[in-house]
Design a protein around this motif. Structure first.
Motif, PDB file in Angstrom:
ATOM      1  N   ALA A 462       0.825  -1.212   0.000  1.00  0.00           N
ATOM      2  CA  ALA A 462       0.000   0.000   0.000  1.00  0.00           C
ATOM      3  C   ALA A 462       0.855   1.256   0.000  1.00  0.00           C
ATOM      4  O   ALA A 462       0.490   2.256  -0.622  1.00  0.00           O
ATOM      5  CB  ALA A 462      -0.922  -0.010   1.223  1.00  0.00           C
ATOM      6  N   TYR A 463       1.993   1.198   0.682  1.00  0.00           N
ATOM      7  CA  TYR A 463       2.861   2.383   0.762  1.00  0.00           C
ATOM      8  C   TYR A 463       3.523   2.672  -0.578  1.00  0.00           C
ATOM      9  O   TYR A 463       3.780   3.830  -0.910  1.00  0.00           O
ATOM     10  CB  TYR A 463       3.916   2.185   1.847  1.00  0.00           C
ATOM     11  CG  TYR A 463       4.592   3.466   2.270  1.00  0.00           C
ATOM     12  CD1 TYR A 463       3.868   4.470   2.898  1.00  0.00           C
ATOM     13  CD2 TYR A 463       5.943   3.676   2.030  1.00  0.00           C
ATOM     14  CE1 TYR A 463       4.475   5.651   3.286  1.00  0.00           C
ATOM     15  CE2 TYR A 463       6.560   4.848   2.417  1.00  0.00           C
ATOM     16  CZ  TYR A 463       5.821   5.831   3.053  1.00  0.00           C
ATOM     17  OH  TYR A 463       6.426   7.013   3.427  1.00  0.00           O
ATOM     18  N   ASP A 464       3.792   1.625  -1.356  1.00  0.00           N
ATOM     19  CA  ASP A 464       4.374   1.822  -2.681  1.00  0.00           C
ATOM     20  C   ASP A 464       3.728   0.856  -3.671  1.00  0.00           C
ATOM     21  O   ASP A 464       4.256  -0.216  -3.952  1.00  0.00           O
ATOM     22  CB  ASP A 464       5.883   1.609  -2.657  1.00  0.00           C
ATOM     23  CG  ASP A 464       6.516   1.872  -4.018  1.00  0.00           C
ATOM     24  OD1 ASP A 464       5.796   2.323  -4.941  1.00  0.00           O
ATOM     25  OD2 ASP A 464       7.730   1.639  -4.160  1.00  0.00           O
ATOM     26  N   PRO A 465       2.568   1.237  -4.219  1.00  0.00           N
ATOM     27  CA  PRO A 465       1.885   0.354  -5.172  1.00  0.00           C
ATOM     28  C   PRO A 465       2.565   0.260  -6.526  1.00  0.00           C
ATOM     29  O   PRO A 465       2.163  -0.544  -7.368  1.00  0.00           O
ATOM     30  CB  PRO A 465       0.490   0.976  -5.296  1.00  0.00           C
ATOM     31  CG  PRO A 465       0.589   2.345  -4.736  1.00  0.00           C
ATOM     32  CD  PRO A 465       1.787   2.430  -3.878  1.00  0.00           C
ATOM     33  N   SER A 466       3.621   1.053  -6.754  1.00  0.00           N
ATOM     34  CA  SER A 466       4.274   1.068  -8.063  1.00  0.00           C
ATOM     35  C   SER A 466       5.302  -0.047  -8.225  1.00  0.00           C
ATOM     36  O   SER A 466       5.857  -0.223  -9.312  1.00  0.00           O
ATOM     37  CB  SER A 466       4.965   2.417  -8.289  1.00  0.00           C
ATOM     38  OG  SER A 466       6.107   2.561  -7.461  1.00  0.00           O
ATOM     39  N   ARG A 467       5.580  -0.809  -7.139  1.00  0.00           N
ATOM     40  CA  ARG A 467       6.581  -1.867  -7.217  1.00  0.00           C
ATOM     41  C   ARG A 467       6.006  -3.184  -6.713  1.00  0.00           C
ATOM     42  O   ARG A 467       4.966  -3.216  -6.070  1.00  0.00           O
ATOM     43  CB  ARG A 467       7.816  -1.482  -6.391  1.00  0.00           C
ATOM     44  CG  ARG A 467       8.583  -0.286  -6.973  1.00  0.00           C
ATOM     45  CD  ARG A 467       9.798   0.043  -6.121  1.00  0.00           C
ATOM     46  NE  ARG A 467      10.652   1.035  -6.778  1.00  0.00           N
ATOM     47  CZ  ARG A 467      10.598   2.341  -6.549  1.00  0.00           C
ATOM     48  NH1 ARG A 467       9.723   2.831  -5.681  1.00  0.00           N
ATOM     49  NH2 ARG A 467      11.406   3.170  -7.192  1.00  0.00           N
ATOM     50  N   LEU A 468       6.722  -4.280  -7.004  1.00  0.00           N
ATOM     51  CA  LEU A 468       6.322  -5.594  -6.522  1.00  0.00           C
ATOM     52  C   LEU A 468       6.873  -5.824  -5.118  1.00  0.00           C
ATOM     53  O   LEU A 468       7.890  -5.244  -4.734  1.00  0.00           O
ATOM     54  CB  LEU A 468       6.821  -6.686  -7.463  1.00  0.00           C
ATOM     55  CG  LEU A 468       6.392  -6.581  -8.927  1.00  0.00           C
ATOM     56  CD1 LEU A 468       6.922  -7.773  -9.724  1.00  0.00           C
ATOM     57  CD2 LEU A 468       4.887  -6.466  -9.068  1.00  0.00           C
ATOM     58  N   VAL A 469       6.203  -6.687  -4.367  1.00  0.00           N
ATOM     59  CA  VAL A 469       6.632  -7.020  -3.008  1.00  0.00           C
ATOM     60  C   VAL A 469       6.888  -8.521  -2.919  1.00  0.00           C
ATOM     61  O   VAL A 469       5.998  -9.332  -3.183  1.00  0.00           O
ATOM     62  CB  VAL A 469       5.592  -6.584  -1.965  1.00  0.00           C
ATOM     63  CG1 VAL A 469       6.057  -6.983  -0.557  1.00  0.00           C
ATOM     64  CG2 VAL A 469       5.360  -5.075  -2.027  1.00  0.00           C
ATOM     65  N   ASN A 470       8.123  -8.859  -2.555  1.00  0.00           N
ATOM     66  CA  ASN A 470       8.559 -10.237  -2.347  1.00  0.00           C
ATOM     67  C   ASN A 470       8.596 -10.443  -0.835  1.00  0.00           C
ATOM     68  O   ASN A 470       9.605 -10.218  -0.181  1.00  0.00           O
ATOM     69  CB  ASN A 470       9.950 -10.423  -2.965  1.00  0.00           C
ATOM     70  CG  ASN A 470      10.481 -11.833  -2.840  1.00  0.00           C
ATOM     71  OD1 ASN A 470       9.823 -12.706  -2.296  1.00  0.00           O
ATOM     72  ND2 ASN A 470      11.685 -12.042  -3.349  1.00  0.00           N
ATOM     73  N   SER A 471       7.473 -10.868  -0.260  1.00  0.00           N
ATOM     74  CA  SER A 471       7.295 -10.758   1.181  1.00  0.00           C
ATOM     75  C   SER A 471       8.213 -11.666   1.984  1.00  0.00           C
ATOM     76  O   SER A 471       8.638 -11.300   3.076  1.00  0.00           O
ATOM     77  CB  SER A 471       5.831 -11.036   1.556  1.00  0.00           C
ATOM     78  OG  SER A 471       5.449 -12.327   1.142  1.00  0.00           O
ATOM     79  N   ALA A 472       8.526 -12.857   1.483  1.00  0.00           N
ATOM     80  CA  ALA A 472       9.321 -13.810   2.258  1.00  0.00           C
ATOM     81  C   ALA A 472      10.249 -14.562   1.314  1.00  0.00           C
ATOM     82  O   ALA A 472       9.887 -15.607   0.784  1.00  0.00           O
ATOM     83  CB  ALA A 472       8.415 -14.775   3.018  1.00  0.00           C
ATOM     84  N   SER A 473      11.441 -14.030   1.116  1.00  0.00           N
ATOM     85  CA  SER A 473      12.386 -14.644   0.194  1.00  0.00           C
ATOM     86  C   SER A 473      12.972 -15.909   0.806  1.00  0.00           C
ATOM     87  O   SER A 473      13.634 -15.869   1.831  1.00  0.00           O
ATOM     88  CB  SER A 473      13.510 -13.663  -0.141  1.00  0.00           C
ATOM     89  OG  SER A 473      14.433 -14.237  -1.038  1.00  0.00           O
ATOM     90  N   GLY A 474      12.658 -17.050   0.213  1.00  0.00           N
ATOM     91  CA  GLY A 474      13.297 -18.287   0.608  1.00  0.00           C
ATOM     92  C   GLY A 474      12.563 -19.129   1.616  1.00  0.00           C
ATOM     93  O   GLY A 474      13.106 -20.113   2.116  1.00  0.00           O
TER      94      GLY A 474
END
Length: 602
Positions: A462-474
């Motif tokens: 929500a804070y940056d809708p212009s990028r993707l979020v990889n919430s838990a890498s690995g």
């Protein structure tokens, strides 16, 4: 004879100024370490995305002292430290552990240029790890927590005529505290590295008007052919105006004006899109106007690019760049240096790893549990590299589960630990928001300090809708965010697939090659798999890349190879830790990397 005597006297007078610094210890060093001038350290403008014409660098030799926690300002200091290199680093000239029971004190004198009279004087710190208290002329002007983001103080009211005194106190608990620290630990071993305490980025000053621009947030929209600029200001009032102009080179192409507090939208007709293959940047100027007077003006830049996802004809959700399928492929970049630890010896060195990444045929870098100086991101913007930005981990780790969706109990942080995480993650995003190179935010890696994953992910999105979020890498996956990110060593493998998210291989590889004379730990080094020469290492890399190519066709949209360079005891880099030897055949690596990248691109 008289000339000889005068020369000898001058040499005696000035020799101590240069003799009081030299790299400490006997660890390996980069070639750039030999180029350091203690009177002219990291002299480049430190914040290119928001540049003013007037500034002063305060890097150089300062006094330092290590004292037990809770003591007052030292009456006597222990010696000289070269700022901005951390106390534990060779290039600081100190190379001593500080520890959580001690505090690191700094002292220096500086002068404010006379032509700055009438302006507000801002004292900037690029980054200080971790808690910093600042005194100017024996007056405490402020404190800051956070080891990875810039901060500043308006020191105007505390200045006097002539020379000024600056004192900085730093406390860094490293692995004894819950704060973000990345791979720093008190007892380095394996994938964990030497602590970094104190000032580790440039200290500098600049003069600004009472009414000034504090920050610009620039968001491109290639679908509408616009950019939106949000300007934060200081000291402004009703009737003050912000004017923003976009330039193609030196030609103005769009201008917008708005009262302070209002967003500005500029139309960029027939936009030249930013890509790793063609990293075109537009120039930008921003002015703050009060009445008929321009009180502040800064130079900036932006790139017209879009990162998104879309389902392909086979039902696989693919990453897209500028509305086209685009495979992202790059190395895990730790950002460590044998001589400077967190701090590159020179700006040329800071840029070098990015240039080498491009030479290897990659189009992306995963910046691993570290945040770099602003100039590093500008180099990525200009050279054309996509960046996945990790949040540096901290606190403890819950159970790590990486081959299915998480069904365990997350870490329960204390309220203070949670506050620190949220504050520093927001500060990092604010700091880097306008850089076009950054396309993915990574809040957590491998369960390190992982808590409230869904909540943190949704807030980040929500804070940056212009990028993707990889919430838990690995691992420790939840059905949240945009990405499912698998780690597998040494070879690539797809052991989990999500039809509602884009699937990536966030870490693999780790092919090791120890090279005598280039080892941080000659008797204690490791890789996930080790070979004896460059030919064998390159062949193994090519083998893995061929396997990865098949997995790209099956569903992977990105991959990250471990890693850019050797780091301390790790010998699994494309380069040695001192950057003096390339350990694989670069043309062969580049050729196969391009095969992987082109496996599904439009």
């Amino acid at each position: 004879m008289k000339k000889i005597l005068i020369t000898a006297v001058l040499l005696l007078l000035f020799a101590p100024l240069t003799a009081q610094w030299k790299p400490a210890g006997n660890k390996i060093k980069t070639a750039w370490a030999e180029k350091i001038d203690p009177n002219n350290v990291l002299a480049e403008y430190p914040r290119p995305i928001m540049e003013r014409s007037d500034w002063k660098n305060l890097n150089g030799l300062w006094d330092y002292a290590i004292r037990p926690k809770g003591k007052s300002i030292p009456a006597k200091y222990d010696g000289k430290i070269l700022v901005p290199f951390a106390a534990e680093s060779s290039l600081s000239g100190v190379m001593k552990e500080v520890g959580d029971s001690n505090e690191l004190w700094y002292h220096t004198n500086f002068e404010v240029p006379l032509n700055w009279n009438g302006k507000s004087i801002l004292l900037h710190f690029g980054a200080v790890d971790w808690r910093a208290d600042i005194w100017v002329n024996d007056i405490k002007v402020g404190s800051h927590e956070g080891g990875y983001t810039p901060f500043y103080f308006d020191i105007t009211p505390f200045l006097k005529d002539g020379s000024q005194t600056l004192v900085v106190k730093v406390w860094d608990p490293t692995s004894e505290g819950p704060q973000p620290r990345g791979k720093q630990v008190d007892e380095p071993e394996g994938i964990w590295y030497t602590p970094v305490s104190g000032i580790w980025q440039t200290v500098w000053m600049e003069p600004v008007a009472k009414k000034s621009l504090r920050n610009l947030r620039i968001v491109p929209n290639i679908d509408n052919g616009t950019i939106t600029v949000s300007a934060q200001t200081d000291g402004t009032g009703f009737g003050d105006i912000v004017e923003v102009t976009a330039f193609d080179g030196t030609t103005a192409i769009a201008t917008a004006k708005a009262s302070v507090g209002q967003d500005l939208v500029l139309s960029i007709d027939n936009a030249k899109l930013w890509t790793p293959e063609s990293p075109f940047l537009y120039n930008l100027s921003a002015k703050l106007i009060s009445g008929e007077t321009t009180t502040d003006e800064i130079k900036s830049y932006f790139g017209m690019r879009k990162i998104s996802m879309k389902k392909d004809e086979y039902g696989i959700i693919r990453m897209q760049l500028n509305n086209k399928d685009y495979f992202q492929f790059g190395p895990l970049d730790q950002g460590w240096w044998p001589d400077g630890l967190y701090t590159a010896p020179t700006d040329e060195a800071l840029k070098y790893d990015i240039v080498k990444t491009k030479e290897l045929g990659f189009n992306m870098i995963r910046k691993h549990v570290k945040v770099e100086p602003a100039r590093w991101y500008t180099h990525c913007d200009r050279l054309g590299v996509l960046v996945w930005q990790d949040m540096p981990n901290g606190d403890k780790s819950p159970r790590w589960q990486n081959r299915q969706y998480f069904d365990g109990t997350e870490l329960k942080r204390t309220p203070e630990s949670e506050r620190i995480y949220r504050t520093e993650w927001k500060d990092i995003m604010d700091y880097l928001y306008s850089h076009p190179s950054i396309v993915v935010w990574v809040p957590f890696n491998e369960a390190w300090g992982q808590f409230k994953t869904e909540e943190i992910t949704e807030w980040t999105k929500a804070y940056d809708p212009s990028r993707l979020v990889n919430s838990a890498s690995g691992g420790n996956f939840y059905r949240t965010g945009d990405i499912v990110d698998l780690h597998n060593y040494p070879g690539p493998e797809m052991y989990l697939y999500d039809a509602q998210r884009t699937n990536v291989l966030g870490e693999y590889g780790g092919i090791g090659l120890p090279l005598e004379g280039h080892l941080w730990k000659p008797d204690n080094n490791w890789g996930y798999i080790k070979f004896k020469n460059s030919k064998e290492t390159t062949a193994e890399y090519v083998k893995y890349a061929k396997e990865l190519k098949k997995l790209v066709e099956a569903g992977f949209s990105a991959a990250v190879y471990t890693q850019t360079t050797d780091v301390e005891g790790e010998v699994n880099g494309f380069m040695t830790y001192d950057r003096k030897v390339d350990k694989m055949n670069i043309p062969e690596v580049k050729s196969v990397n391009l095969e992987v990248i082109n496996a599904f691109q439009d």
